[in-house]
Scaffold this active site. Structure first.
Site, PDB file in Angstrom:
ATOM      1  N   CYS A  59      76.061  35.246  17.583  1.00  0.00           N
ATOM      2  CA  CYS A  59      75.569  33.819  18.337  1.00  0.00           C
ATOM      3  C   CYS A  59      75.040  33.665  18.525  1.00  0.00           C
ATOM      4  O   CYS A  59      73.373  34.162  18.673  1.00  0.00           O
ATOM      5  CB  CYS A  59      76.934  34.439  20.244  1.00  0.00           C
ATOM      6  SG  CYS A  59      75.539  35.366  20.961  1.00  0.00           S
TER       7      CYS A  59
ATOM      8  N   CYS B 186      70.027  36.086  25.546  1.00  0.00           N
ATOM      9  CA  CYS B 186      70.235  37.024  26.619  1.00  0.00           C
ATOM     10  C   CYS B 186      70.708  38.859  26.031  1.00  0.00           C
ATOM     11  O   CYS B 186      70.526  39.192  25.659  1.00  0.00           O
ATOM     12  CB  CYS B 186      71.754  36.114  25.573  1.00  0.00           C
ATOM     13  SG  CYS B 186      73.334  36.899  25.826  1.00  0.00           S
TER      14      CYS B 186
ATOM     15  N   CYS C 262      79.410  33.596  23.567  1.00  0.00           N
ATOM     16  CA  CYS C 262      79.740  35.214  23.582  1.00  0.00           C
ATOM     17  C   CYS C 262      81.007  35.829  22.981  1.00  0.00           C
ATOM     18  O   CYS C 262      81.453  35.523  22.854  1.00  0.00           O
ATOM     19  CB  CYS C 262      79.459  35.491  25.090  1.00  0.00           C
ATOM     20  SG  CYS C 262      79.226  37.598  25.338  1.00  0.00           S
TER      21      CYS C 262
ATOM     22  N   GLN D 106      88.112  50.920  31.532  1.00  0.00           N
ATOM     23  CA  GLN D 106      87.265  51.731  30.555  1.00  0.00           C
ATOM     24  C   GLN D 106      87.217  50.122  29.373  1.00  0.00           C
ATOM     25  O   GLN D 106      88.107  49.370  29.678  1.00  0.00           O
ATOM     26  CB  GLN D 106      87.977  52.460  29.149  1.00  0.00           C
ATOM     27  CG  GLN D 106      87.686  53.752  29.335  1.00  0.00           C
ATOM     28  CD  GLN D 106      86.217  54.828  29.824  1.00  0.00           C
ATOM     29  OE1 GLN D 106      85.140  53.218  29.363  1.00  0.00           O
ATOM     30  NE2 GLN D 106      85.963  55.770  29.995  1.00  0.00           N
TER      31      GLN D 106
ATOM     32  N   ASP E  58      84.777  62.074  33.658  1.00  0.00           N
ATOM     33  CA  ASP E  58      84.516  60.877  33.405  1.00  0.00           C
ATOM     34  C   ASP E  58      83.909  59.997  34.099  1.00  0.00           C
ATOM     35  O   ASP E  58      83.914  59.278  35.103  1.00  0.00           O
ATOM     36  CB  ASP E  58      85.394  60.324  32.835  1.00  0.00           C
ATOM     37  CG  ASP E  58      85.141  58.310  32.542  1.00  0.00           C
ATOM     38  OD1 ASP E  58      83.718  58.828  31.726  1.00  0.00           O
ATOM     39  OD2 ASP E  58      85.838  57.858  31.870  1.00  0.00           O
TER      40      ASP E  58
ATOM     41  N   CYS F  62      79.283  58.145  28.987  1.00  0.00           N
ATOM     42  CA  CYS F  62      78.454  56.549  28.681  1.00  0.00           C
ATOM     43  C   CYS F  62      77.404  57.129  28.213  1.00  0.00           C
ATOM     44  O   CYS F  62      76.521  56.054  27.857  1.00  0.00           O
ATOM     45  CB  CYS F  62      79.256  55.506  29.178  1.00  0.00           C
ATOM     46  SG  CYS F  62      77.897  55.794  31.017  1.00  0.00           S
TER      47      CYS F  62
END
Length: 440
Positions: free
Chosen positions: A67, A73, A153, A274, A369, A395
């Site tokens: 992009c 960005c 995007c 998620q 999680d 994560c």
């Protein structure tokens, strides 16, 4: 300006090189093997933060950008790196974090690619700012809180870019002003888009209760954006958190439906779900496969959210206890359990550590999680529940490594480990570690 050779990619999306004095330099661009020209922006006692000004010798793994907003960005870190190399370096980051933070050596683990490299994000948070053409909806610049253009995007679902652009046009025809964090003036903070395979939930976040020209916005969105099934207004006075505050539905049902592992979920505006549906499916299937036939009789689901694991994994268990502190998520979990015919889930609205301190029950399986910050010292309290196995979904490799080390101190060992690329084009990665209790 200094000429540097990039050695590797590290956590945080940085490139690592060494200065002529041998000091570590963390750069905002460049891939392993490349020679770059960099300027010094900030010095620390043990490393320099530097800005990559020009690529002198490019890597063979470098590709065309996807992009026009990259690399200004901040949505992507490694968009111009071949996908196979993105996976390689994510695996190396996990290995390094386990070694450095947890003092744990992990070598033999797989990283599963995302079925989609682009258009995978189910949620995008666009920040409102005063652009050259008026009110604009963009993303933050890399490593800053300065908003920039993000047209075209590639991260969000395919229809998100059209929706963002039309919203931008609609809002420019109102008296709404972008919220200015420096002086507290203005109203609109964010446009958040959440989507499934066919519909979009649009959320307008304002600093206060007022949404100027509300009727015009509702009329225009209904007329021009048929994919928007519901429009929500959130009043959020907290500048540190995007998804928080009192919400009201301007039209539609005020929820978004998602299908996951043959289960149906209703997702409220501010609840966590998620961001990559296909990878979440792979994680659920991985946990089911690791359980095998001996699933046990009870599941403790910590940080359960709206019930992602309680409902997809818990349907195999005789008893399910879900612990979640967010009242919006608890309410949604109850609705989702009923929606899927799981009426026996024990819902506990509590901080996880507080729950573990008071818990006297035993569970065969634990799934947790947690947020990016992980659990911390209190994770050792899991030993009280005497689980045979713990599935830790994370994560953040650093906090995962720290918490896994603490579980090992509490009498558990790593049985398996697999990474999943939940976030292509970025340095972020999801990891699932299966811990088994060591029998004494």
């Amino acid at each position: 300006m200094e000429e540097l050779k990039i050695e590797k990619l590290i956590a945080g999306g940085y490139s690592l090189a060494r200065t002529r004095e041998g000091k570590v330099a963390l750069l905002d661009g460049g891939y392993p093997g490349e020679v770059v020209l960099a300027s010094r922006s900030e010095g620390k006692n043990d490393f320099h933060l530097m800005k990559t000004e020009r690529i002198v010798t490019p890597s063979n793994a470098r590709r065309e950008r996807l992009c026009t907003s990259f690399p200004i960005c901040g949505g992507c870190d490694w968009q111009t790196l071949e996908y196979s190399q993105q996976l390689h370096w994510k695996r190396e980051i996990i290995r390094e974090q386990f070694s450095r933070v947890g003092k744990i050596k992990v070598d033999d683990f797989e990283i599963v690619p995302s079925p989609k490299e682009v258009n995978y994000r189910l949620k995008m948070e666009f920040v409102c700012y005063q652009g050259k053409k008026g009110l604009s909806l963009g993303l933050y610049r890399r490593n800053s809180k300065f908003p920039v253009n993000c047209r075209n995007c590639v991260l969000g679902l395919r229809n998100f870019e059209k929706t963002r652009a039309v919203f931008e046009d609609i809002l420019r025809k109102t008296s709404l002003r972008p919220y200015n964090r420096a002086n507290g003036k203005g109203e609109l903070k964010h446009l958040i888009l959440r989507g499934n395979r066919s519909q979009v939930m649009a959320i307008l976040v304002t600093k206060g209760e007022r949404l100027p020209d509300e009727d015009h916005i509702v009329y225009s969105v209904k007329k021009r954006l048929s994919e928007v099934s519901t429009l929500v207004h959130i009043m959020n006075s907290n500048d540190r958190v995007v998804m928080r505050g009192v919400s009201r539905t301007l039209f539609g049902e005020g929820i978004l439906e998602q299908d996951l592992s043959a289960k149906r979920f209703e997702v409220p505006p501010v609840a966590f779900f998620q961001n990559n549906l296909e990878v979440t499916e792979l994680i659920v299937q991985h946990i089911v496969n690791e359980m095998g036939k001996s699933v046990g009789d009870s599941l403790l689901d910590l940080y359960s959210g709206i019930g992602t694991f309680s409902i997809t994994i818990g349907n195999q268990m005789k008893k399910v206890t879900s612990v979640e502190s967010n009242p919006v998520s608890v309410k949604a979990l109850k609705a989702n359990a009923n929606l899927n015919g799981m009426f026996g889930i024990d819902l506990v609205m509590s901080d996880v550590i507080d729950y573990l301190k008071s818990n006297e029950r035993q569970f065969s399986t634990v799934i947790l999680d947690p947020p990016r910050a992980g659990v911390g010292e209190g994770i050792k309290l899991l030993e009280k529940a005497r689980p045979s196995r713990i599935f830790y979904v994370s994560c953040d490799p650093a906090t995962l490594a720290r918490d896994v080390a603490k579980l090992m101190e509490a009498g558990f060992e790593i049985s398996s480990m697999k990474a999943f690329d939940m976030f292509p084009q970025t340095w972020h990665v999801e990891t699932v570690v299966l811990m088994s209790r060591v029998e004494k």
